[in-house]
Design a protein around this motif. Structure first.
Motif, PDB file in Angstrom:
ATOM      1  N   HIS A 129     -27.116 -39.692  -9.783  1.00  0.00           N
ATOM      2  CA  HIS A 129     -25.827 -39.913  -9.106  1.00  0.00           C
ATOM      3  C   HIS A 129     -26.039 -40.437  -7.679  1.00  0.00           C
ATOM      4  O   HIS A 129     -25.086 -40.799  -7.023  1.00  0.00           O
ATOM      5  CB  HIS A 129     -25.065 -38.585  -9.049  1.00  0.00           C
ATOM      6  CG  HIS A 129     -25.862 -37.497  -8.389  1.00  0.00           C
ATOM      7  ND1 HIS A 129     -26.909 -36.866  -9.025  1.00  0.00           N
ATOM      8  CD2 HIS A 129     -25.819 -36.973  -7.144  1.00  0.00           C
ATOM      9  CE1 HIS A 129     -27.457 -35.982  -8.196  1.00  0.00           C
ATOM     10  NE2 HIS A 129     -26.817 -36.030  -7.050  1.00  0.00           N
ATOM     11  N   ARG A 130     -27.285 -40.432  -7.174  1.00  0.00           N
ATOM     12  CA  ARG A 130     -27.591 -40.897  -5.811  1.00  0.00           C
ATOM     13  C   ARG A 130     -28.575 -42.072  -5.957  1.00  0.00           C
ATOM     14  O   ARG A 130     -29.746 -41.971  -5.601  1.00  0.00           O
ATOM     15  CB  ARG A 130     -28.239 -39.743  -5.026  1.00  0.00           C
ATOM     16  CG  ARG A 130     -28.190 -39.893  -3.519  1.00  0.00           C
ATOM     17  CD  ARG A 130     -28.867 -38.700  -2.834  1.00  0.00           C
ATOM     18  NE  ARG A 130     -28.309 -37.414  -3.173  1.00  0.00           N
ATOM     19  CZ  ARG A 130     -27.112 -36.956  -2.791  1.00  0.00           C
ATOM     20  NH1 ARG A 130     -26.348 -37.692  -2.020  1.00  0.00           N
ATOM     21  NH2 ARG A 130     -26.677 -35.775  -3.175  1.00  0.00           N
TER      22      ARG A 130
ATOM     23  N   GLY B 244     -24.323 -39.998 -13.672  1.00  0.00           N
ATOM     24  CA  GLY B 244     -23.791 -38.875 -12.913  1.00  0.00           C
ATOM     25  C   GLY B 244     -24.130 -37.542 -13.538  1.00  0.00           C
ATOM     26  O   GLY B 244     -23.866 -36.489 -12.960  1.00  0.00           O
TER      27      GLY B 244
HETATM   28  C1  LIG Z   1     -25.312 -31.660 -16.161  1.00  0.00           C
HETATM   29  C2  LIG Z   1     -24.637 -31.589 -14.807  1.00  0.00           C
HETATM   30  N1  LIG Z   1     -24.427 -30.382 -14.239  1.00  0.00           N
HETATM   31  C3  LIG Z   1     -23.830 -30.306 -13.018  1.00  0.00           C
HETATM   32  C4  LIG Z   1     -23.430 -31.453 -12.366  1.00  0.00           C
HETATM   33  C5  LIG Z   1     -22.789 -31.360 -10.980  1.00  0.00           C
HETATM   34  N2  LIG Z   1     -23.756 -31.798  -9.973  1.00  0.00           N
HETATM   35  C6  LIG Z   1     -23.713 -33.043  -9.459  1.00  0.00           C
HETATM   36  S1  LIG Z   1     -24.953 -33.323  -8.379  1.00  0.00           S
HETATM   37  C7  LIG Z   1     -25.538 -31.758  -8.559  1.00  0.00           C
HETATM   38  C8  LIG Z   1     -26.739 -31.288  -7.780  1.00  0.00           C
HETATM   39  C9  LIG Z   1     -27.923 -32.136  -8.001  1.00  0.00           C
HETATM   40  O1  LIG Z   1     -28.950 -31.739  -7.134  1.00  0.00           O
HETATM   41  P1  LIG Z   1     -30.320 -32.470  -7.136  1.00  0.00           P
HETATM   42  O2  LIG Z   1     -30.788 -32.665  -8.538  1.00  0.00           O
HETATM   43  O3  LIG Z   1     -31.235 -31.719  -6.238  1.00  0.00           O
HETATM   44  O4  LIG Z   1     -29.987 -33.915  -6.566  1.00  0.00           O
HETATM   45  P2  LIG Z   1     -29.405 -34.334  -5.125  1.00  0.00           P
HETATM   46  O5  LIG Z   1     -27.911 -34.288  -5.215  1.00  0.00           O
HETATM   47  O6  LIG Z   1     -29.942 -33.399  -4.125  1.00  0.00           O
HETATM   48  O7  LIG Z   1     -29.864 -35.732  -4.924  1.00  0.00           O
HETATM   49  C10 LIG Z   1     -24.790 -31.046  -9.484  1.00  0.00           C
HETATM   50  C11 LIG Z   1     -25.053 -29.657  -9.874  1.00  0.00           C
HETATM   51  C12 LIG Z   1     -23.651 -32.683 -13.010  1.00  0.00           C
HETATM   52  N3  LIG Z   1     -23.298 -33.830 -12.436  1.00  0.00           N
HETATM   53  N4  LIG Z   1     -24.281 -32.731 -14.206  1.00  0.00           N
END
Ligand SMILES: Cc1ncc(C[n+]2csc(CCOP(=O)(O)OP(=O)(O)O)c2C)c(N)n1
Length: 343
Positions: free
Chosen positions: A92-93, A140
Protein backbone atom coordinates in the motif's frame (compact mmCIF):
# COMPACT_ATOMS: atom_id res chain seq x y z
CA UNK A 1 35.81 -5.91 -9.65
CA UNK A 2 37.30 -2.42 -9.89
CA UNK A 3 39.55 -0.89 -7.26
CA UNK A 4 38.78 1.96 -4.88
CA UNK A 5 41.26 4.30 -6.51
CA UNK A 6 39.56 4.25 -9.91
CA UNK A 7 36.82 6.72 -9.11
CA UNK A 8 36.85 9.68 -6.75
CA UNK A 9 34.71 9.08 -3.69
CA UNK A 10 34.30 5.37 -4.24
CA UNK A 11 33.81 3.20 -1.16
CA UNK A 12 33.40 -0.33 -0.05
CA UNK A 13 29.99 -0.66 1.57
CA UNK A 14 29.98 -2.65 4.82
CA UNK A 15 31.79 -5.85 5.63
CA UNK A 16 30.58 -7.54 2.48
CA UNK A 17 33.34 -5.80 0.51
CA UNK A 18 30.94 -4.64 -2.15
CA UNK A 19 32.30 -1.83 -4.29
CA UNK A 20 30.39 1.35 -5.02
CA UNK A 21 31.95 3.72 -7.50
CA UNK A 22 31.24 7.44 -7.56
CA UNK A 23 28.72 7.24 -10.41
CA UNK A 24 26.74 4.56 -8.58
CA UNK A 25 26.69 6.61 -5.40
CA UNK A 26 25.45 9.71 -7.21
CA UNK A 27 22.89 7.53 -9.02
CA UNK A 28 21.53 6.30 -5.69
CA UNK A 29 21.22 9.90 -4.53
CA UNK A 30 19.42 10.96 -7.70
CA UNK A 31 16.98 8.07 -7.45
CA UNK A 32 16.17 9.02 -3.88
CA UNK A 33 15.67 12.65 -4.89
CA UNK A 34 13.31 11.65 -7.70
CA UNK A 35 11.26 9.47 -5.33
CA UNK A 36 11.05 12.26 -2.75
CA UNK A 37 10.15 14.90 -5.32
CA UNK A 38 7.30 12.72 -6.53
CA UNK A 39 6.01 12.20 -2.99
CA UNK A 40 6.19 15.93 -2.23
CA UNK A 41 4.15 16.67 -5.34
CA UNK A 42 1.55 14.05 -4.45
CA UNK A 43 1.44 15.40 -0.90
CA UNK A 44 0.73 18.88 -2.28
CA UNK A 45 -1.91 17.73 -4.75
CA UNK A 46 -3.54 15.35 -2.30
CA UNK A 47 -4.12 18.00 0.34
CA UNK A 48 -5.33 20.62 -2.14
CA UNK A 49 -9.12 20.97 -1.84
CA UNK A 50 -9.63 18.49 0.98
CA UNK A 51 -11.61 21.24 2.71
CA UNK A 52 -11.14 22.72 6.18
CA UNK A 53 -12.19 19.53 7.99
CA UNK A 54 -9.99 17.24 5.84
CA UNK A 55 -12.67 15.40 3.91
CA UNK A 56 -10.85 12.32 2.59
CA UNK A 57 -13.38 11.96 -0.23
CA UNK A 58 -12.68 15.41 -1.64
CA UNK A 59 -10.05 16.89 -3.91
CA UNK A 60 -8.12 15.80 -6.97
CA UNK A 61 -7.02 12.57 -5.31
CA UNK A 62 -9.85 11.22 -3.18
CA UNK A 63 -9.33 8.27 -0.83
CA UNK A 64 -6.42 7.11 1.30
CA UNK A 65 -2.81 8.04 0.61
CA UNK A 66 0.27 6.28 2.04
CA UNK A 67 3.47 8.08 1.18
CA UNK A 68 6.94 6.62 1.43
CA UNK A 69 9.13 9.65 2.23
CA UNK A 70 12.09 8.46 4.32
CA UNK A 71 12.09 4.96 2.85
CA UNK A 72 13.93 5.89 -0.34
CA UNK A 73 17.16 4.09 0.65
CA UNK A 74 15.35 0.76 0.36
CA UNK A 75 14.03 1.50 -3.12
CA UNK A 76 17.26 2.97 -4.47
CA UNK A 77 19.53 0.33 -2.92
CA UNK A 78 17.49 -2.68 -4.01
CA UNK A 79 16.26 -1.57 -7.44
CA UNK A 80 19.76 -0.57 -8.57
CA UNK A 81 20.36 -4.30 -9.17
CA UNK A 82 17.17 -5.02 -11.07
CA UNK A 83 16.05 -4.64 -14.65
CA UNK A 84 12.46 -4.13 -15.68
CA UNK A 85 12.40 -7.81 -16.66
CA UNK A 86 12.58 -8.61 -12.97
CA UNK A 87 9.30 -8.67 -11.07
CA UNK A 88 8.73 -6.46 -8.07
CA UNK A 89 5.76 -6.75 -5.74
CA UNK A 90 5.09 -3.97 -3.26
CA UNK A 91 2.47 -2.76 -0.83
CA UNK A 92 0.00 0.00 0.00
CA UNK A 93 3.11 2.28 0.24
CA UNK A 94 4.50 1.64 -3.24
CA UNK A 95 5.58 4.87 -4.94
CA UNK A 96 9.31 4.87 -4.12
CA UNK A 97 9.68 1.27 -5.27
CA UNK A 98 7.71 1.84 -8.48
CA UNK A 99 9.82 4.85 -9.38
CA UNK A 100 13.16 3.22 -8.56
CA UNK A 101 12.11 0.19 -10.60
CA UNK A 102 11.58 2.42 -13.62
CA UNK A 103 7.82 2.86 -13.85
CA UNK A 104 6.75 5.60 -16.27
CA UNK A 105 5.83 8.60 -14.15
CA UNK A 106 3.00 9.81 -16.38
CA UNK A 107 0.94 6.62 -16.29
CA UNK A 108 1.74 6.20 -12.60
CA UNK A 109 0.60 9.73 -11.70
CA UNK A 110 -2.49 9.37 -13.85
CA UNK A 111 -3.44 6.20 -11.98
CA UNK A 112 -3.00 7.97 -8.65
CA UNK A 113 -5.25 10.78 -9.88
CA UNK A 114 -7.82 8.20 -11.05
CA UNK A 115 -7.57 9.11 -14.73
CA UNK A 116 -8.35 7.06 -17.82
CA UNK A 117 -4.69 7.35 -18.92
CA UNK A 118 -3.48 5.64 -15.75
CA UNK A 119 -1.89 2.20 -15.57
CA UNK A 120 -5.23 0.68 -14.60
CA UNK A 121 -7.39 3.26 -16.37
CA UNK A 122 -7.81 5.00 -13.03
CA UNK A 123 -9.66 2.07 -11.45
CA UNK A 124 -6.92 1.04 -9.03
CA UNK A 125 -5.56 4.22 -7.50
CA UNK A 126 -2.32 4.65 -5.64
CA UNK A 127 -2.27 1.27 -3.87
CA UNK A 128 -2.87 -0.70 -7.05
CA UNK A 129 -0.18 0.11 -9.58
CA UNK A 130 0.04 -2.75 -12.07
CA UNK A 131 2.58 -2.27 -14.82
CA UNK A 132 3.34 -5.05 -17.30
CA UNK A 133 6.17 -2.94 -18.79
CA UNK A 134 8.19 -3.04 -15.57
CA UNK A 135 6.64 -6.20 -14.06
CA UNK A 136 5.57 -4.17 -11.05
CA UNK A 137 2.52 -4.81 -8.92
CA UNK A 138 1.28 -3.86 -5.48
CA UNK A 139 -1.77 -4.18 -3.30
CA UNK A 140 -3.57 -2.61 -0.37
CA UNK A 141 -3.86 -6.05 1.23
CA UNK A 142 -1.03 -6.42 3.73
CA UNK A 143 1.43 -9.22 2.81
CA UNK A 144 -0.37 -9.86 -0.48
CA UNK A 145 2.82 -9.32 -2.49
CA UNK A 146 4.63 -12.40 -1.24
CA UNK A 147 2.72 -15.25 -2.91
CA UNK A 148 2.61 -13.57 -6.37
CA UNK A 149 6.37 -12.97 -6.18
CA UNK A 150 6.76 -16.64 -5.48
CA UNK A 151 4.66 -17.54 -8.49
CA UNK A 152 6.62 -15.24 -10.75
CA UNK A 153 9.91 -16.65 -9.52
CA UNK A 154 8.61 -20.16 -10.11
CA UNK A 155 7.76 -19.23 -13.70
CA UNK A 156 11.14 -17.57 -14.29
CA UNK A 157 12.91 -20.67 -13.05
CA UNK A 158 10.84 -23.02 -15.19
CA UNK A 159 11.47 -20.83 -18.22
CA UNK A 160 15.20 -21.17 -17.63
CA UNK A 161 15.80 -17.42 -17.40
CA UNK A 162 17.89 -15.52 -14.87
CA UNK A 163 15.01 -13.17 -14.09
CA UNK A 164 14.20 -12.80 -10.43
CA UNK A 165 11.29 -11.65 -8.26
CA UNK A 166 11.60 -9.23 -5.38
CA UNK A 167 8.89 -8.98 -2.73
CA UNK A 168 8.93 -5.88 -0.52
CA UNK A 169 6.67 -5.32 2.49
CA UNK A 170 6.66 -3.70 5.90
CA UNK A 171 7.75 -5.27 9.17
CA UNK A 172 4.08 -5.55 10.13
CA UNK A 173 3.55 -7.87 7.17
CA UNK A 174 6.42 -10.08 8.31
CA UNK A 175 4.18 -11.57 10.99
CA UNK A 176 1.71 -12.85 8.44
CA UNK A 177 1.33 -16.43 7.38
CA UNK A 178 1.86 -15.44 3.75
CA UNK A 179 5.38 -14.20 4.58
CA UNK A 180 6.44 -17.43 6.27
CA UNK A 181 4.69 -19.76 3.84
CA UNK A 182 6.23 -17.95 0.89
CA UNK A 183 9.76 -18.04 2.28
CA UNK A 184 9.38 -21.70 3.16
CA UNK A 185 8.28 -22.64 -0.36
CA UNK A 186 10.87 -20.39 -2.01
CA UNK A 187 13.60 -22.04 0.05
CA UNK A 188 12.31 -25.55 -0.59
CA UNK A 189 12.09 -25.01 -4.34
CA UNK A 190 15.27 -22.88 -4.53
CA UNK A 191 13.36 -20.06 -6.21
CA UNK A 192 14.95 -16.80 -7.38
CA UNK A 193 13.29 -14.47 -4.89
CA UNK A 194 14.61 -11.69 -2.72
CA UNK A 195 12.37 -10.92 0.26
CA UNK A 196 12.81 -7.37 1.55
CA UNK A 197 11.33 -6.12 4.81
CA UNK A 198 11.02 -2.36 5.25
CA UNK A 199 11.14 -1.97 9.02
CA UNK A 200 9.88 1.57 9.64
CA UNK A 201 9.15 0.77 13.32
CA UNK A 202 5.39 1.17 12.97
CA UNK A 203 2.49 -0.79 11.53
CA UNK A 204 -0.01 2.07 11.57
CA UNK A 205 0.14 2.87 15.32
CA UNK A 206 1.50 -0.50 16.49
CA UNK A 207 5.18 -0.32 17.42
CA UNK A 208 7.34 -3.06 16.06
CA UNK A 209 8.24 -4.42 19.51
CA UNK A 210 4.59 -4.88 20.43
CA UNK A 211 4.00 -7.21 17.49
CA UNK A 212 7.24 -8.95 16.58
CA UNK A 213 9.04 -11.44 18.85
CA UNK A 214 12.41 -11.14 17.15
CA UNK A 215 14.64 -8.05 17.18
CA UNK A 216 15.59 -8.66 13.57
CA UNK A 217 13.62 -10.37 10.85
CA UNK A 218 16.95 -11.46 9.42
CA UNK A 219 17.09 -14.09 12.17
CA UNK A 220 13.90 -15.61 10.78
CA UNK A 221 15.85 -16.60 7.69
CA UNK A 222 17.59 -19.23 9.80
CA UNK A 223 14.29 -21.07 10.15
CA UNK A 224 14.23 -21.56 6.39
CA UNK A 225 17.95 -22.15 5.95
CA UNK A 226 18.48 -19.11 3.71
CA UNK A 227 20.75 -16.05 4.14
CA UNK A 228 19.30 -13.18 6.18
CA UNK A 229 20.76 -9.71 6.66
CA UNK A 230 19.53 -6.68 8.58
CA UNK A 231 20.70 -3.22 7.56
CA UNK A 232 20.72 -0.60 10.29
CA UNK A 233 20.54 3.17 9.97
CA UNK A 234 18.46 3.44 6.77
CA UNK A 235 21.78 3.14 4.95
CA UNK A 236 21.40 3.19 1.18
CA UNK A 237 24.91 1.89 0.50
CA UNK A 238 24.66 -1.02 2.91
CA UNK A 239 21.25 -1.81 1.42
CA UNK A 240 22.79 -1.69 -2.06
CA UNK A 241 25.52 -4.10 -0.93
CA UNK A 242 23.12 -6.56 0.72
CA UNK A 243 20.81 -6.46 -2.28
CA UNK A 244 23.73 -7.08 -4.61
CA UNK A 245 24.56 -10.29 -2.76
CA UNK A 246 20.94 -11.43 -2.61
CA UNK A 247 20.23 -10.65 -6.26
CA UNK A 248 23.40 -12.39 -7.41
CA UNK A 249 22.47 -15.48 -5.40
CA UNK A 250 18.97 -15.52 -6.88
CA UNK A 251 20.20 -15.02 -10.47
CA UNK A 252 22.75 -17.79 -10.02
CA UNK A 253 19.96 -20.22 -9.15
CA UNK A 254 21.04 -20.56 -5.52
CA UNK A 255 17.67 -19.56 -4.06
CA UNK A 256 16.05 -16.88 -1.96
CA UNK A 257 17.43 -14.43 0.58
CA UNK A 258 15.86 -12.19 3.18
CA UNK A 259 16.92 -8.61 3.78
CA UNK A 260 15.50 -6.31 6.44
CA UNK A 261 16.27 -2.60 6.29
CA UNK A 262 15.70 -0.44 9.35
CA UNK A 263 14.16 2.52 7.59
CA UNK A 264 12.08 5.56 8.47
CA UNK A 265 8.53 6.65 7.84
CA UNK A 266 9.03 10.39 7.68
CA UNK A 267 5.31 11.25 7.48
CA UNK A 268 2.11 9.64 8.78
CA UNK A 269 0.92 6.12 8.10
CA UNK A 270 -1.61 7.78 5.82
CA UNK A 271 -2.08 11.45 4.98
CA UNK A 272 -4.26 12.95 7.69
CA UNK A 273 -2.69 10.75 10.40
CA UNK A 274 -2.00 13.02 13.41
CA UNK A 275 0.55 10.46 14.73
CA UNK A 276 -0.25 11.13 18.38
CA UNK A 277 1.06 7.61 19.08
CA UNK A 278 4.58 8.49 17.97
CA UNK A 279 6.80 9.73 20.83
CA UNK A 280 9.82 10.39 18.61
CA UNK A 281 7.85 12.56 16.19
CA UNK A 282 9.71 15.82 16.88
CA UNK A 283 13.08 14.24 16.02
CA UNK A 284 11.92 12.45 12.88
CA UNK A 285 12.89 15.18 10.36
CA UNK A 286 16.50 15.06 11.59
CA UNK A 287 16.71 11.40 10.54
CA UNK A 288 15.84 12.25 6.92
CA UNK A 289 18.15 10.02 4.83
CA UNK A 290 18.41 12.32 1.81
CA UNK A 291 20.16 15.36 3.35
CA UNK A 292 22.31 12.93 5.29
CA UNK A 293 23.43 11.11 2.15
CA UNK A 294 23.92 14.42 0.38
CA UNK A 295 26.38 15.45 3.11
CA UNK A 296 28.27 12.17 2.72
CA UNK A 297 28.58 12.65 -1.03
CA UNK A 298 29.60 16.29 -0.65
CA UNK A 299 32.33 15.24 1.77
CA UNK A 300 33.48 12.63 -0.76
CA UNK A 301 33.72 15.30 -3.45
CA UNK A 302 30.92 13.74 -5.50
CA UNK A 303 28.31 16.48 -5.07
CA UNK A 304 28.48 20.26 -4.93
CA UNK A 305 25.84 22.99 -4.97
CA UNK A 306 25.48 22.81 -8.75
CA UNK A 307 25.06 19.04 -8.82
CA UNK A 308 22.51 19.14 -6.02
CA UNK A 309 20.55 21.88 -7.78
CA UNK A 310 20.70 19.93 -11.06
CA UNK A 311 19.39 16.75 -9.44
CA UNK A 312 16.53 18.70 -7.86
CA UNK A 313 15.68 20.51 -11.11
CA UNK A 314 15.75 17.31 -13.18
CA UNK A 315 13.51 15.52 -10.71
CA UNK A 316 11.12 18.46 -10.52
CA UNK A 317 10.82 18.65 -14.30
CA UNK A 318 9.98 14.95 -14.61
CA UNK A 319 7.54 14.98 -11.73
CA UNK A 320 5.70 18.15 -12.70
CA UNK A 321 5.40 16.84 -16.27
CA UNK A 322 3.78 13.68 -14.88
CA UNK A 323 1.46 15.59 -12.56
CA UNK A 324 0.41 17.97 -15.36
CA UNK A 325 -0.23 15.00 -17.62
CA UNK A 326 -2.38 13.38 -14.93
CA UNK A 327 -4.36 16.50 -14.13
CA UNK A 328 -5.03 17.17 -17.81
CA UNK A 329 -6.12 13.60 -18.51
CA UNK A 330 -9.80 12.67 -18.64
CA UNK A 331 -11.57 10.95 -15.81
CA UNK A 332 -13.08 7.59 -16.81
CA UNK A 333 -16.48 7.80 -18.42
CA UNK A 334 -19.04 6.90 -15.70
CA UNK A 335 -20.75 4.65 -18.26
CA UNK A 336 -17.60 2.48 -18.27
CA UNK A 337 -17.53 2.02 -14.47
CA UNK A 338 -17.93 -1.74 -14.73
CA UNK A 339 -15.46 -2.18 -17.58
CA UNK A 340 -11.99 -3.59 -16.88
CA UNK A 341 -12.90 -4.57 -13.30
CA UNK A 342 -14.27 -7.71 -11.69
CA UNK A 343 -17.94 -6.81 -11.35
C1 LIG B 1 -4.78 -8.18 5.33
C2 LIG B 1 -4.83 -6.76 5.85
N1 LIG B 1 -4.99 -6.54 7.17
C3 LIG B 1 -5.03 -5.27 7.65
C4 LIG B 1 -4.92 -4.20 6.79
C5 LIG B 1 -4.94 -2.77 7.34
N2 LIG B 1 -3.58 -2.23 7.29
C6 LIG B 1 -3.20 -1.40 6.29
S1 LIG B 1 -1.59 -0.96 6.42
C7 LIG B 1 -1.41 -1.84 7.84
C8 LIG B 1 -0.09 -1.86 8.57
C9 LIG B 1 1.02 -2.33 7.72
O1 LIG B 1 2.23 -2.17 8.41
P1 LIG B 1 3.58 -2.57 7.75
O2 LIG B 1 3.45 -3.90 7.10
O3 LIG B 1 4.64 -2.44 8.78
O4 LIG B 1 3.76 -1.51 6.58
P2 LIG B 1 3.91 0.09 6.67
O5 LIG B 1 2.53 0.67 6.66
O6 LIG B 1 4.64 0.42 7.90
O7 LIG B 1 4.64 0.47 5.44
C10 LIG B 1 -2.58 -2.50 8.18
C11 LIG B 1 -2.74 -3.36 9.36
C12 LIG B 1 -4.79 -4.48 5.41
N3 LIG B 1 -4.67 -3.49 4.53
N4 LIG B 1 -4.71 -5.75 4.97
Amino acid sequence: MTTETESPGSVRADSGQQHLDGATRVGLYETMVLCRTFEEAILREYHADKGPGFDIGKGLIPGEMHLSAGQEPVAAGVCAHLTTDDALTATHRPHHLAIAHGMGLRAMAAEIFGRETGLGRGRGGHMHLFDPATHFSCSGIVAEGYPPALGQAFAFKRQGTDRIAVAVAGEGASNSGAFHESINLAAMWTLPVVFVVEDNDWAISVPRDAATAVKSNATRAVAYDIPGERIEGNDVEATWAAAKRAVARARAGEGPSLIEVHTLRLWGHFEGDAQGYRPELAEVPSYDPIPRYEQILRAAGLLDDDAVARAAATAKEKVEDAVDFAKNSPLPDPASATSYVFA
